[in-house]
Design a protein around this motif. Structure first.
Motif, PDB file in Angstrom:
ATOM      1  N   PRO A  14       3.188  -6.138 -10.101  1.00  0.00           N
ATOM      2  CA  PRO A  14       2.362  -5.363  -9.162  1.00  0.00           C
ATOM      3  C   PRO A  14       2.513  -3.854  -9.247  1.00  0.00           C
ATOM      4  CG  PRO A  14       4.207  -6.386  -8.024  1.00  0.00           C
ATOM      5  CD  PRO A  14       4.204  -6.945  -9.405  1.00  0.00           C
ATOM      6  N   LEU A  15       3.544  -3.352  -9.901  1.00  0.00           N
ATOM      7  CA  LEU A  15       3.740  -1.908  -9.963  1.00  0.00           C
ATOM      8  C   LEU A  15       3.338  -1.313 -11.305  1.00  0.00           C
ATOM      9  CD1 LEU A  15       7.171  -1.507  -8.116  1.00  0.00           C
ATOM     10  CD2 LEU A  15       4.853  -1.544  -7.180  1.00  0.00           C
ATOM     11  N   TYR A  16       2.723  -2.116 -12.161  1.00  0.00           N
ATOM     12  CA  TYR A  16       2.411  -1.657 -13.512  1.00  0.00           C
ATOM     13  C   TYR A  16       1.550  -0.388 -13.498  1.00  0.00           C
ATOM     14  CZ  TYR A  16       1.289  -1.740 -18.456  1.00  0.00           C
ATOM     15  OH  TYR A  16       1.169  -1.403 -19.781  1.00  0.00           O
ATOM     16  N   GLU A  17       0.529  -0.365 -12.660  1.00  0.00           N
ATOM     17  CA  GLU A  17      -0.348   0.809 -12.585  1.00  0.00           C
ATOM     18  C   GLU A  17       0.223   1.872 -11.653  1.00  0.00           C
ATOM     19  OE1 GLU A  17      -2.966   1.208 -14.404  1.00  0.00           O
ATOM     20  OE2 GLU A  17      -3.186  -0.808 -15.242  1.00  0.00           O
ATOM     21  N   ASP A  18       0.858   1.463 -10.564  1.00  0.00           N
ATOM     22  CA  ASP A  18       1.356   2.426  -9.577  1.00  0.00           C
ATOM     23  C   ASP A  18       2.405   3.361 -10.159  1.00  0.00           C
ATOM     24  OD1 ASP A  18      -0.277   1.421  -7.625  1.00  0.00           O
ATOM     25  OD2 ASP A  18       1.258   0.163  -6.703  1.00  0.00           O
ATOM     26  N   TYR A  30      12.172  -4.169  -5.410  1.00  0.00           N
ATOM     27  CA  TYR A  30      12.995  -4.732  -4.336  1.00  0.00           C
ATOM     28  C   TYR A  30      12.765  -3.992  -3.022  1.00  0.00           C
ATOM     29  CZ  TYR A  30      17.168  -5.801  -1.561  1.00  0.00           C
ATOM     30  OH  TYR A  30      18.018  -6.162  -0.547  1.00  0.00           O
ATOM     31  N   ALA A  31      12.747  -2.669  -3.069  1.00  0.00           N
ATOM     32  CA  ALA A  31      12.566  -1.871  -1.850  1.00  0.00           C
ATOM     33  C   ALA A  31      11.227  -2.159  -1.192  1.00  0.00           C
ATOM     34  CB  ALA A  31      12.684  -0.387  -2.188  1.00  0.00           C
ATOM     35  N   LEU A  32      10.171  -2.273  -1.982  1.00  0.00           N
ATOM     36  CA  LEU A  32       8.847  -2.530  -1.423  1.00  0.00           C
ATOM     37  C   LEU A  32       8.735  -3.942  -0.858  1.00  0.00           C
ATOM     38  CD1 LEU A  32       6.732  -0.719  -4.130  1.00  0.00           C
ATOM     39  CD2 LEU A  32       7.002  -0.024  -1.740  1.00  0.00           C
ATOM     40  N   ALA A  33       9.351  -4.905  -1.537  1.00  0.00           N
ATOM     41  CA  ALA A  33       9.343  -6.271  -1.018  1.00  0.00           C
ATOM     42  C   ALA A  33      10.150  -6.355   0.272  1.00  0.00           C
ATOM     43  CB  ALA A  33       9.913  -7.234  -2.062  1.00  0.00           C
ATOM     44  N   PHE A  34      11.288  -5.687   0.318  1.00  0.00           N
ATOM     45  CA  PHE A  34      12.154  -5.709   1.496  1.00  0.00           C
ATOM     46  C   PHE A  34      11.456  -5.101   2.708  1.00  0.00           C
ATOM     47  CE2 PHE A  34      15.514  -4.435   4.336  1.00  0.00           C
ATOM     48  CZ  PHE A  34      16.518  -5.365   4.158  1.00  0.00           C
ATOM     49  N   SER A  35      10.741  -4.006   2.468  1.00  0.00           N
ATOM     50  CA  SER A  35      10.103  -3.293   3.580  1.00  0.00           C
ATOM     51  C   SER A  35       8.679  -3.744   3.858  1.00  0.00           C
ATOM     52  CB  SER A  35      10.106  -1.785   3.289  1.00  0.00           C
ATOM     53  OG  SER A  35       9.376  -1.494   2.102  1.00  0.00           O
ATOM     54  N   GLY A  36       8.082  -4.494   2.927  1.00  0.00           N
ATOM     55  CA  GLY A  36       6.695  -4.918   3.104  1.00  0.00           C
ATOM     56  C   GLY A  36       5.727  -3.760   3.074  1.00  0.00           C
ATOM     57  N   ARG A  37       6.022  -2.754   2.242  1.00  0.00           N
ATOM     58  CA  ARG A  37       5.209  -1.542   2.215  1.00  0.00           C
ATOM     59  C   ARG A  37       4.349  -1.434   0.961  1.00  0.00           C
ATOM     60  NH1 ARG A  37       9.437   3.155   4.289  1.00  0.00           N
ATOM     61  NH2 ARG A  37       9.931   2.230   6.317  1.00  0.00           N
ATOM     62  N   HIS A  38       3.800  -2.535   0.533  1.00  0.00           N
ATOM     63  CA  HIS A  38       2.886  -2.502  -0.606  1.00  0.00           C
ATOM     64  C   HIS A  38       1.820  -3.563  -0.367  1.00  0.00           C
ATOM     65  CE1 HIS A  38       1.313  -2.871  -4.703  1.00  0.00           C
ATOM     66  NE2 HIS A  38       1.860  -1.697  -4.950  1.00  0.00           N
ATOM     67  N   HIS A  57       9.633   9.649  -6.423  1.00  0.00           N
ATOM     68  CA  HIS A  57       9.184  10.004  -5.080  1.00  0.00           C
ATOM     69  C   HIS A  57       9.351   8.824  -4.132  1.00  0.00           C
ATOM     70  CE1 HIS A  57       6.318  10.627  -1.780  1.00  0.00           C
ATOM     71  NE2 HIS A  57       6.508  11.920  -1.981  1.00  0.00           N
ATOM     72  N   LEU A  58       8.952   7.643  -4.570  1.00  0.00           N
ATOM     73  CA  LEU A  58       9.068   6.449  -3.741  1.00  0.00           C
ATOM     74  C   LEU A  58      10.513   6.216  -3.322  1.00  0.00           C
ATOM     75  CD1 LEU A  58       8.221   3.668  -2.571  1.00  0.00           C
ATOM     76  CD2 LEU A  58       8.522   2.759  -4.886  1.00  0.00           C
ATOM     77  N   ARG A  98       5.930  -8.667   3.164  1.00  0.00           N
ATOM     78  CA  ARG A  98       7.354  -8.967   3.314  1.00  0.00           C
ATOM     79  C   ARG A  98       7.604 -10.467   3.197  1.00  0.00           C
ATOM     80  NH1 ARG A  98      10.025  -6.540   8.494  1.00  0.00           N
ATOM     81  NH2 ARG A  98       9.856  -4.636   7.263  1.00  0.00           N
ATOM     82  N   PRO A  99       8.461 -10.876   2.267  1.00  0.00           N
ATOM     83  CA  PRO A  99       8.748 -12.305   2.078  1.00  0.00           C
ATOM     84  C   PRO A  99       9.808 -12.806   3.048  1.00  0.00           C
ATOM     85  CG  PRO A  99       9.905 -11.045   0.434  1.00  0.00           C
ATOM     86  CD  PRO A  99       9.119 -10.045   1.251  1.00  0.00           C
ATOM     87  N   ARG A 100      10.043 -14.098   3.031  1.00  0.00           N
ATOM     88  CA  ARG A 100      11.086 -14.701   3.855  1.00  0.00           C
ATOM     89  C   ARG A 100      12.461 -14.450   3.243  1.00  0.00           C
ATOM     90  NH1 ARG A 100      10.183 -20.872   4.270  1.00  0.00           N
ATOM     91  NH2 ARG A 100      10.461 -20.601   2.027  1.00  0.00           N
TER      92      ARG A 100
END
Length: 259
Positions: free
Chosen positions: A175-179, A26-34, A188-189, A39-41
């Motif tokens: 998308p975060l499976y490997e990260d 959620y945080a990454l989608a909200f901020s568009g930092r991945h 940390h994130l 960043r979605p609508r």
């Protein structure tokens, strides 16, 4: 396992438990930092109710705190995506896929306990219906390699459920499976974004961490057997054929009779 980036400026649904992995998503989608999650609508946080979860306020409270913190950090507050928090009941599906018929199903799959696989399959089915109805072409789940010991966070489960979603025009990705392959990366994130980095955000499910020795062989066989029925259920629901949908999972019936 590789995934193509999510298209920009579209609605995105996230299977949201309130735990650290779905919170990270959620945080990454909200901020568009991945790189895979522009960043979605609008972000649709889909919190699934299987009928066996305690502490119902935890996930929503964590979402509210996270949303406030993330919005305060946004360089352009007027451009942050809107958030919809939705609780969806998939308890009847969960019952029909396992609880009603586990005595008959377990011998078919080597006596393995697949209760969590059935629960997650019900979640994905309910999520597909929501995405189609609300024009959200992408559904994301925060599955991670560090939790690959869970039968529902294996490659076979992810690949097969992604294929099921594709049948209905929905792209499901992890998308975060490997990260987030080690716990410290996720912490940390979240800490870097000022968000809670430990447990306590999800409901506590009765079946959580239930022992199972299921392998990808049994998991894959179970999913292959259930998909025709689940697909029919989704189709009936989307077509408004409520009786046909209900009869896909009649209480206490052996699902093998419907093949």
């Amino acid at each position: 396992m590789t995934w193509m980036p999510v298209p920009e400026c579209q609605d995105v649904a996230i299977l949201y438990s309130g735990g650290t992995d779905s919170l990270s998503l959620y945080a990454l989608a909200f901020s568009g930092r991945h790189p895979l999650i522009p960043r979605p609508r609008r972000i649709h946080l889909l919190h699934m109710l299987n009928g066996m979860g305690r502490f119902p306020a935890f996930p929503k409270n964590r979402m509210r705190v996270a949303k406030r913190i993330l919005a305060a950090q946004a360089p352009e507050p007027d451009k942050v995506p809107k958030t919809s928090y939705v609780e969806l009941d998939m308890g009847r599906l969960f019952q029909g896929l396992w609880l009603d018929v586990y005595e008959d199903l377990m011998p078919k799959y080597g006596g393995k306990n697949l209760v969590c696989v059935a629960c997650k399959l019900a979640m994905h089915a309910r999520g597909i219906i929501y995405c189609v109805e609300h024009l959200a072409p992408t559904m994301l789940a925060g599955y991670t390699k560090k939790q690959g010991y869970y039968p529902e966070q294996t490659y076979v489960f992810m690949e097969k459920t992604a294929h099921l979603s594709k049948r209905f025009g929905i792209r499901t990705a992890f998308p975060l499976y490997e990260d987030l392959d080690i716990e410290s990366v996720g912490r940390h994130l979240l800490e870097d974004l000022g968000l809670p980095s430990t447990g306590g955000g999800e409901r506590k499910c009765l079946f959580c961490q239930t022992k199972t020795s299921a392998t990808e062989k049994e998991i894959g066989a179970y999913l292959d057997d259930m998909f025709p029925m689940v697909s029919s259920y989704i189709e009936y629901r989307l077509e408004g054929r409520i009786k046909d949908a209900a009869m896909c999972f009649p209480p206490g019936r052996d699902v093998s009779e419907k093949k």
